[in-house]
Design a protein around this motif. Structure first.
Motif, mmCIF file in Angstrom:
data_model
loop_
_atom_site.group_PDB
_atom_site.id
_atom_site.type_symbol
_atom_site.label_atom_id
_atom_site.label_comp_id
_atom_site.label_asym_id
_atom_site.label_seq_id
_atom_site.Cartn_x
_atom_site.Cartn_y
_atom_site.Cartn_z
ATOM 1 N N LEU A 4 1.045 -4.834 -1.636
ATOM 2 C CA LEU A 4 2.094 -5.379 -2.513
ATOM 3 C C LEU A 4 3.213 -5.477 -1.456
ATOM 4 N N LEU A 5 4.033 -6.028 -0.996
ATOM 5 C CA LEU A 5 4.779 -5.897 0.523
ATOM 6 C C LEU A 5 6.555 -6.314 -0.219
ATOM 7 N N THR A 6 7.099 -5.805 0.312
ATOM 8 C CA THR A 6 8.657 -5.823 -0.148
ATOM 9 C C THR A 6 9.352 -7.067 1.102
ATOM 10 N N PRO A 7 9.529 -8.412 0.597
ATOM 11 C CA PRO A 7 10.148 -8.804 1.894
ATOM 12 C C PRO A 7 11.322 -8.665 2.339
ATOM 13 N N THR A 8 10.690 -8.123 4.178
ATOM 14 C CA THR A 8 11.894 -8.169 4.555
ATOM 15 C C THR A 8 11.868 -9.458 5.884
ATOM 16 N N THR A 229 8.507 -9.622 6.979
ATOM 17 C CA THR A 229 7.282 -9.380 6.210
ATOM 18 C C THR A 229 6.843 -9.816 4.873
ATOM 19 N N ALA A 230 6.245 -10.664 4.565
ATOM 20 C CA ALA A 230 6.245 -11.056 2.980
ATOM 21 C C ALA A 230 6.596 -12.009 2.911
ATOM 22 N N THR A 231 6.742 -12.878 3.489
ATOM 23 C CA THR A 231 7.630 -14.738 4.620
ATOM 24 C C THR A 231 7.642 -15.002 4.884
#
Length: 255
Positions: A4-8, A229-231
């Motif tokens: 699970l990654l946080t969009p940054t 990241t994650a986007t």
């Protein structure tokens, strides 16, 4: 695969890079590996461990040196670079030519300004190139080398797959790298032209020349980079004539 990654989105400006300068070399490092100044907060992004922009003066270059267990992709922006290695491969790399060296169990190679060889001609042109390293899927593979000219494909103003180890790029990529979670794309854009970034857990966008505007991020100028990241999926629009390099990565390095 990443969890699970946080969009940054992290923007790194050209002037924030660590610089190594010698009489014959101006090298700008996006990450800390090999700089002599370890930075635990800037070791890599996704699978990308090294992203150096080098300017090598005429009549000079990197003498023979070793590498091991690394996939090394070189992209020339100006001039030409002579490659020679211990597996017997040699070649001249120039703009629009994709080149990959798999260091594997161990390889020796040199990289020199092409004019280095012309003893009877006064060299005048520096060579400028970006060199990028990603980890292979497995250590200890047989060293290898591959290159292919893709200049014609870049004329269309679209995102062209330069190097990939991903199955879905198998027929589209110019050259192969030994990592099934990574791919490098490039585009040359005229003012007003756009490309869309891939969807991936990790993206690294670098602007080696010109200026672009990135949807939701803003302006990136020559030498700037953005780490996603994650986007993904953002539109990249050329403000001036520009070139972009995009790493698409579906895993991260375990360092």
């Amino acid at each position: 695969m990443p969890g699970l990654l946080t969009p940054t989105v992290e923007v790194r400006r050209a002037g924030e890079r660590h610089a190594s300068r010698l009489s014959w070399l101006d090298s700008k490092h996006s990450f800390s590996l090999g700089t002599g100044r370890p930075d635990p907060a800037n070791t890599h992004h996704g699978l990308l461990l090294v992203h150096n922009e080098d300017l090598v003066q005429p009549g000079a270059g990197f003498e023979t040196h070793p590498h091991q267990d690394m996939e090394i992709v070189t992209w020339v922006l100006q001039g030409s670079l002579v490659h020679q290695d211990s597996t017997g491969h040699s070649g001249v790399i120039y703009p629009g030519l994709a080149q990959r060296m798999s260091a594997g169990t161990g390889i020796l190679h040199s990289e020199k300004n092409d004019t280095y060889r012309a003893a009877d001609v006064r060299p005048t042109t520096p060579v400028r190139f970006v060199q990028m390293w990603v980890l292979p899927d497995e250590p200890g593979v047989t060293p290898g080398y591959e290159q292919l000219e893709i200049d014609d494909e870049l004329l269309g103003g679209s995102l062209v797959t330069v190097a990939s180890g991903m199955d879905r790029h198998r027929d589209a990529s110019a050259i192969r790298i030994r990592n099934r979670y990574a791919a490098l794309h490039a585009a040359r854009l005229r003012p007003g032209e756009q490309v869309a970034l891939p969807e991936a857990p990790f993206l690294h966008l670098f602007v080696p020349r010109g200026s672009v505007d990135v949807e939701g991020v803003g302006a990136l100028d020559e030498g700037d980079a953005a780490r996603f990241t994650a986007t993904g999926g953002q539109r990249v629009s050329a403000v001036t004539s520009a070139e972009v390099l995009v790493w698409e990565m579906h895993a991260t390095a375990a360092l």
